[in-house]
Enzyme design. Structure first.
Site, mmCIF file in Angstrom:
data_model
loop_
_atom_site.group_PDB
_atom_site.id
_atom_site.type_symbol
_atom_site.label_atom_id
_atom_site.label_comp_id
_atom_site.label_asym_id
_atom_site.label_seq_id
_atom_site.Cartn_x
_atom_site.Cartn_y
_atom_site.Cartn_z
ATOM 1 N N CYS A 18 -5.188 7.099 -15.438
ATOM 2 C CA CYS A 18 -5.867 7.610 -16.613
ATOM 3 C C CYS A 18 -5.915 6.506 -17.661
ATOM 4 O O CYS A 18 -5.038 5.655 -17.726
ATOM 5 C CB CYS A 18 -5.193 8.824 -17.244
ATOM 6 S SG CYS A 18 -5.022 10.214 -16.144
ATOM 7 N N ARG A 64 -8.789 2.593 -14.127
ATOM 8 C CA ARG A 64 -7.489 3.262 -14.118
ATOM 9 C C ARG A 64 -7.587 4.707 -13.650
ATOM 10 O O ARG A 64 -6.571 5.402 -13.512
ATOM 11 C CB ARG A 64 -6.886 3.224 -15.512
ATOM 12 C CG ARG A 64 -6.639 1.822 -15.995
ATOM 13 C CD ARG A 64 -5.889 1.847 -17.271
ATOM 14 N NE ARG A 64 -4.559 2.400 -17.062
ATOM 15 C CZ ARG A 64 -3.447 1.793 -17.411
ATOM 16 N NH1 ARG A 64 -3.486 0.630 -17.961
ATOM 17 N NH2 ARG A 64 -2.279 2.366 -17.211
ATOM 18 N N GLY A 104 -0.001 10.385 -18.483
ATOM 19 C CA GLY A 104 1.403 10.630 -18.141
ATOM 20 C C GLY A 104 1.581 12.018 -17.564
ATOM 21 O O GLY A 104 0.610 12.649 -17.132
ATOM 22 N N HIS A 137 5.706 0.309 21.287
ATOM 23 C CA HIS A 137 6.737 1.339 21.170
ATOM 24 C C HIS A 137 6.137 2.658 20.706
ATOM 25 O O HIS A 137 6.752 3.389 19.921
ATOM 26 C CB HIS A 137 7.849 0.872 20.221
ATOM 27 C CG HIS A 137 8.601 -0.302 20.762
ATOM 28 N ND1 HIS A 137 9.490 -0.205 21.808
ATOM 29 C CD2 HIS A 137 8.553 -1.618 20.442
ATOM 30 C CE1 HIS A 137 9.981 -1.403 22.084
ATOM 31 N NE2 HIS A 137 9.411 -2.283 21.281
#
Ligand code: F6R
Length: 600
Positions: A2, A27, A99, A489
């Site tokens: 953000c 962002r 946030g 593997h």
């Protein structure tokens, strides 16, 4: 993740808000929005998708106060209701937030009981409603906001405006927020990039601080309620994002910047390298923490230190670091590697190490970041702002710095610098038009594959991981990287006729074994794409790289970055902004539980 911006001053706010959001779009680009204060009303605009193509002239507003947001969804789906800004019940207070509020559910339930109605699924929306609640109790806007912020448990950078106030409140706690000013205006952003060319002075808001910006600025410590000293610093030292120039995409531009960046790293100051190498040599154990591509750089570093310095550095994914915390003492060194310096897991690892008095050395591309401020010592990678979401030039820069450090342990810096100079020239050569066209044709050939594998040994095991990451994140092809000996593997079960497999073959001690691994894949129908200094019979496709075994990951990753770029273009995807991603991963984990939402 953000991006947030704010503006208050004498100019029209929308110009900076739109330009700033376009700069910050990398962002997060799920949705965008803004709140503009017009006389005594807030005009709210919110849309899903990218702001990139929005024409500023279509946003009619003479507002001089505004806030804006570009979102990477954590709480709630990508809808315009969940886009920021969020408002209170009356639409009088608007908030943009970066946030996560951990206790938002408890707060929301209490507010719902008091009659507040919510229009989104976000954690952020509790903030305007809390402010509204405290305003009702007679507090001023500033005091109501302070009280609301004190109730939040989590990380935030927020900007808050009210239709009744000629001010912006901006606060930070665990998320970056920078305030810049020129003669007549204040500019706020979660990322310094949005402020370039705009301001002459800046100040980073400290954790737990709130700025009240009107004609002047005051900054309060939210814990003590006291005013703090304001020290603006000159903006001129900040590296600028120079724009696209003649390139169509930042990804391709940044890939092409790598020869020049490596040449710069080859010239890095001796004292800086030797002092930091001594820190590693003298520590009682060095841990490295990083995420994603930076983790792959750390893995190359682990091999460098083993081979060049005969030292074992303990590498951990930053998110897994808590498991190793018990080994930390005040003599341990923590080496944090990060492009952005804002990656939540890295910051958490660093903060937890600091509680044990561990010294923190960072290899960092964004010196004005939270990690920069937390580090005891910082080595800046001179890659300049990285705008494409895929990390390319920061990776090779991190690897190059780790190479110099590993060689400096045994005072072998002169030769190491020469090797990097050769690497710079070698990369420039591998980015020739002829090679680019070859990779483009390869992308056309393999673009419809469902799966792709990459293998390498030794130093090129991390190269294989990084190649796979580059390809999958931008082309959405399922790609996995392996150590050459590891595929058999289990995963070899997935190899069938025509599945492309990238094989890194160097003129090193791993050569014969990695060629045998390629044989194993070819025997099961795999389509072998060799990345090597010379062609081998087993290759179905051959991408040439120069022969420089000491730093082969730097050389080998270049054609892979280019391949990832062309795969995205061939598939009609945006190479700069892949789906679901954001440039800085500033949240640890989104909390996905929800409480009842009332639409209105
Ligand atoms: C991949 C990529 C991410 C980042 C990771 C760490 O291309 O960009 O994997 O490397 O999120 O970010 P920083 O380096 O900013 O800490």
């Amino acid at each position: 993740m953000c991006g947030i911006v704010g503006f208050i001053g004498q100019n029209e706010a929308k110009e900076f808000i739109i330009r700033g959001l376009k700069k910050l779009e990398y962002r997060g680009y799920d949705s965008w929005g803004m709140a503009l204060k017009e006389k005594d009303k807030l005009k709210i605009i919110k849309e899903t998708g990218k702001i990139g193509s929005v024409d500023e002239r279509k946003i009619l507003s003479g507002a001089q106060i505004a806030i804006g947001h570009t979102r990477w969804a954590t709480h709630g789906a990508v809808t315009s209701a969940n886009a920021h800004p969020h408002t209170d019940c009356q639409g009088q207070i608007a908030v943009v937030h970066n946030g996560i509020i951990n206790n938002y559910q408890t707060i929301k339930e209490a507010l719902l009981k008091k009659g507040h109605y919510f229009s989104s699924e976000t954690d952020t929306e509790v903030i305007p409603h809390l402010v509204e609640e405290y305003l009702k109790s007679g507090l001023s806007f500033l005091e109501a906001a302070k009280k609301a912020l004190k109730e939040l448990d989590g990380n935030y950078a927020v900007c808050i405006i009210s239709q009744n106030e000629n001010q912006i409140l901006a606060a930070a706690n665990g998320c970056p927020l920078v305030i810049g000013k020129d003669k007549n205006n204040f500019y706020i952003s979660s990322d310094i990039l949005a402020l370039q060319d705009k301001v002459s002075q800046i100040i980073f808001l400290k954790d737990g601080h709130l700025a009240q910006i009107e004609k002047e600025i005051q900054i309060f410590n939210l814990k003590t309620d006291k005013l703090t000293k304001i020290n603006f610093q000159p903006m001129d030292k900040i590296k600028k994002d120079e724009g696209l120039g003649s390139f169509k995409h930042f990804l391709f531009k940044e890939i092409n910047e790598q020869p020049a960046i490596l040449a710069k790293i080859a010239q890095m100051e001796t004292k800086e390298i030797e002092t930091n190498a001594a820190l590693i040599r003298n520590s009682f154990g060095t841990f490295m923490v990083a995420c994603g591509t930076a983790y792959h750089a750390g893995l190359v570093g682990e091999y460098f230190f083993a081979q060049n310095a005969k030292m074992h550095l303990n590498l951990s994914l930053a998110s897994e670091f808590p498991a190793f915390k018990g080994f930390l003492t005040d003599k341990t060194l923590l080496l944090a590697i990060s492009q952005s310096g804002e990656t939540a897991d890295v910051l958490e690892a660093v903060k937890s190490a600091k509680t044990k008095s561990v010294k923190v050395l960072s290899i960092l591309n964004s010196p004005h970041s939270t990690l920069g401020r937390l580090s005891d010592v910082m080595m800046t990678t001179p890659a300049g702002p990285e705008i494409a979401v895929l990390s390319t030039k920061a990776f090779t820069a991190q690897v190059a710095v780790l190479f110099l450090l590993s060689r400096a342990i045994n005072s072998d810096l002169v030769k190491a610098r020469k090797i990097l100079e050769s690497a710079s020239a070698a990369i420039a050569k591998s980015l020739s038009e002829k090679n680019i066209q070859k990779i483009k044709h390869l992308a056309q050939k393999i673009k419809n594959t469902q799966h792709l594998f990459a293998i390498g040994r030794g130093l090129n095991f991390p190269t294989a991981l990084e190649a796979a990451l580059k390809i999958k994140e931008v082309s959405y092809i399922h790609a996995e990287g392996f150590a050459g000996g590891e595929l058999k593997h289990g995963t070899i079960a997935l190899i069938e006729e025509g599945v492309p497999c990238l094989v890194f073959v160097g003129n090193d001690q791993e050569k014969d074994e990695i060629l045998s691994n390629a044989e194993e894949i070819k025997a099961r129908g795999g389509y072998i794409i060799g990345i090597a200094p010379e062609n081998h019979q087993i290759f179905d496709e051959y991408l040439p790289v120069e022969d420089l075994p000491a730093v082969s990951p730097i050389l080998n990753i270049i054609p892979m970055q280019v391949l990832a770029y062309f795969l995205a273009l061939e598939k009609g995807l945006d190479p700069d902004k892949p789906r679901n991603l954001a440039k800085s991963v500033t949240v640890k984990y989104p909390i996905l539980h929800r409480v009842g939402v009332r639409k209105w």
